[in-house]
Design an enzyme around this catalytic site. Structure first.
Site, PDB file in Angstrom:
ATOM      1  N   LYS A  51      43.909  34.668  96.046  1.00 43.11           N
ATOM      2  CA  LYS A  51      44.781  34.046  94.740  1.00 43.11           C
ATOM      3  C   LYS A  51      43.933  33.687  93.736  1.00 43.11           C
ATOM      4  O   LYS A  51      42.734  33.712  94.026  1.00 43.11           O
ATOM      5  CB  LYS A  51      45.690  32.988  95.478  1.00 43.11           C
ATOM      6  CG  LYS A  51      45.050  31.713  95.942  1.00 43.11           C
ATOM      7  CD  LYS A  51      45.697  30.965  97.091  1.00 43.11           C
ATOM      8  CE  LYS A  51      44.864  29.750  97.584  1.00 43.11           C
ATOM      9  NZ  LYS A  51      44.710  28.575  97.008  1.00 43.11           N
ATOM     10  N   TYR A 271      26.031  16.199  70.834  1.00 40.97           N
ATOM     11  CA  TYR A 271      27.197  15.288  70.601  1.00 40.97           C
ATOM     12  C   TYR A 271      27.074  14.034  71.219  1.00 40.97           C
ATOM     13  O   TYR A 271      26.735  13.879  72.471  1.00 40.97           O
ATOM     14  CB  TYR A 271      28.438  15.973  70.842  1.00 40.97           C
ATOM     15  CG  TYR A 271      28.989  17.045  70.126  1.00 40.97           C
ATOM     16  CD1 TYR A 271      29.292  16.890  68.813  1.00 40.97           C
ATOM     17  CD2 TYR A 271      29.236  18.313  70.664  1.00 40.97           C
ATOM     18  CE1 TYR A 271      29.794  18.020  68.062  1.00 40.97           C
ATOM     19  CE2 TYR A 271      29.688  19.422  69.790  1.00 40.97           C
ATOM     20  CZ  TYR A 271      30.083  19.121  68.365  1.00 40.97           C
ATOM     21  OH  TYR A 271      30.500  20.043  67.659  1.00 40.97           O
TER      22      TYR A 271
END
Ligand SMILES: Cc1ncc(COP(=O)(O)O)c(C=O)c1O
Length: 375
Positions: A51, A271
């Site tokens: 899956k 950042y």
């Protein structure tokens, strides 16, 4: 890496173009891991969980490799995932772990000869609405303590009677363990007991074990095991590594060094200026960021692998880039490959730094990542 006469890099070494972030999936490792699963599983059959696009590794190539190596069935979450495998002609039984969501899906599942998990009364109704003569193949899911999906254990008898009355083909009974990866957790024993008690005297195959239970709970192996994570070469346990379990990582995630900065002591990187250099630093900028699936929460100090050397992340991961301290690797050059996880740097270790699991790292790779398969 190509260089000019002066030894400076010209461009990345590829005659065409060099990819930014590459997930190299080794299908030999997948097959090796399936063999390991077989060793743990004894006589139990193997329903391989593919899956979520084979946990981010690529459903079709992985399913083909598993089929080649002798998996007995494949498990997917939903119809869309099954359709991809059927279109690719993967010739194994496919189990829909969440079953069908609508009458259309029930009809499609029957048409595609899928085995459907049935976990709730509304799904019984969807299957009961199929035209006469169409007999679905069903797994009934019992909720033995996970409290996510499944019928109460005392429903097992009536469910069996209903399957018989409607002429459905009963593949078997399933339950899912909540704490199999935590050695000694009392819920596992309780779940096993409830499952066995509910099914006493009823026919049909039993399936319980995920990766962790397959390895740690021989009593949970039953008729079918349902491993996922171990097939991709990661350990389901916090305290045991994959190599010790005989597994090989199937994915290497690599990116490129695209800039080198000399940063003075006291300067900050990236950042938010959350990382300040305590001494002059040689900083490498790697072209991989959270838009590729590298978790933004990874803290400074998280290791990456440059050749044989571990280099620490410095500052925040940004959308397309991240920075590492290259001080220890004087030979590092633009164009070098830096490993984000894989051989030599288990995904489980990186996941722990991000406060998550290897499952989420694998599934979180984005469409910007290029995939290469080795067979
Ligand atoms: C119902 C079910 N069975 C099996 C698995 C495979 O689990 P694992 O990857 O831990 O082996 C999963 C995965 O979440 C699942 O939901």
């Amino acid at each position: 890496m190509a260089t000019t006469a002066a030894g400076r890099p010209t461009a990345f070494a590829s005659p065409h173009y060099e990819m930014r972030v590459i997930a190299s999936v080794d299908l030999r490792a997948i097959r090796h891991n399936l063999l390991q699963v077989r060793r743990y599983a004894g006589d139990a059959r193997v329903m391989a969980a593919v899956k979520a696009d084979a946990y981010g590794h690529g459903a079709v190539p992985v399913a083909r490799a598993l089929a080649q190596a002798g998996a007995d069935a494949l498990a997917v979450a939903c119809l869309e995932e099954a359709v991809v495998l059927r279109r690719a002609d993967v010739g194994l039984p496919i189990v829909l772990l969440e079953g069908v969501l609508s009458a259309d899906e029930a009809a499609a599942a029957a048409r595609l000869a899928l085995q459907v998990v049935v976990h709730a009364p509304w799904q019984l109704e969807l299957l009961a609405g199929l035209p006469a003569g169409v007999a679905p193949a069903v797994w009934f899911k019992l909720d033995t303590g996970m409290h996510r999906l499944g019928f109460a254990p005392q429903q097992a008898g009536p469910l069996h009677a209903q399957a018989v009355a409607r002429g459905w083909s009963l593949c078997g009974w399933m339950t899912h363990l909540a704490c199999a990866d935590e050695p000694g957790h009392p819920l596992t024993g309780q779940q096993l007991q409830r499952f066995a008690g509910a099914l006493a005297g009823l026919p049909g195959a039993r399936s319980i074990a995920n990766s962790a239970a397959l390895i740690d709970h021989p009593e949970a192996r039953a008729d079918w095991v349902r491993p996922g994570l171990v097939l991709y070469g990661a350990s389901p346990f916090a305290d045991r590594d994959a190599a010790g379990l005989g597994l090989r990582p199937a994915m290497n995630l690599d990116a490129r060094l695209i800039a080198i900065q000399q940063v003075d002591a006291g300067e900050t990187i990236g950042y938010g200026a959350v990382y300040a250099a305590e001494r002059p630093l040689r900083v490498g900028i790697i072209a991989a960021g959270y838009a590729d699936g590298v978790h933004r929460v990874l803290p400074s100090g998280t290791p990456l692998l440059l050749g044989q050397r571990r280099v620490p992340l410095v500052g925040r991961v940004s959308m397309d880039m991240l920075a590492v301290d290259l001080t220890a690797v004087a030979a590092a050059r633009i164009g070098d490959t830096v490993r984000l996880w894989g051989e030599g740097l288990p995904a489980e270790q990186i996941a722990r730094r991000a406060g998550t699991l290897a499952y989420e790292l694998f599934c979180g790779l984005t469409r910007r990542v290029h995939f290469r398969y080795h067979d």
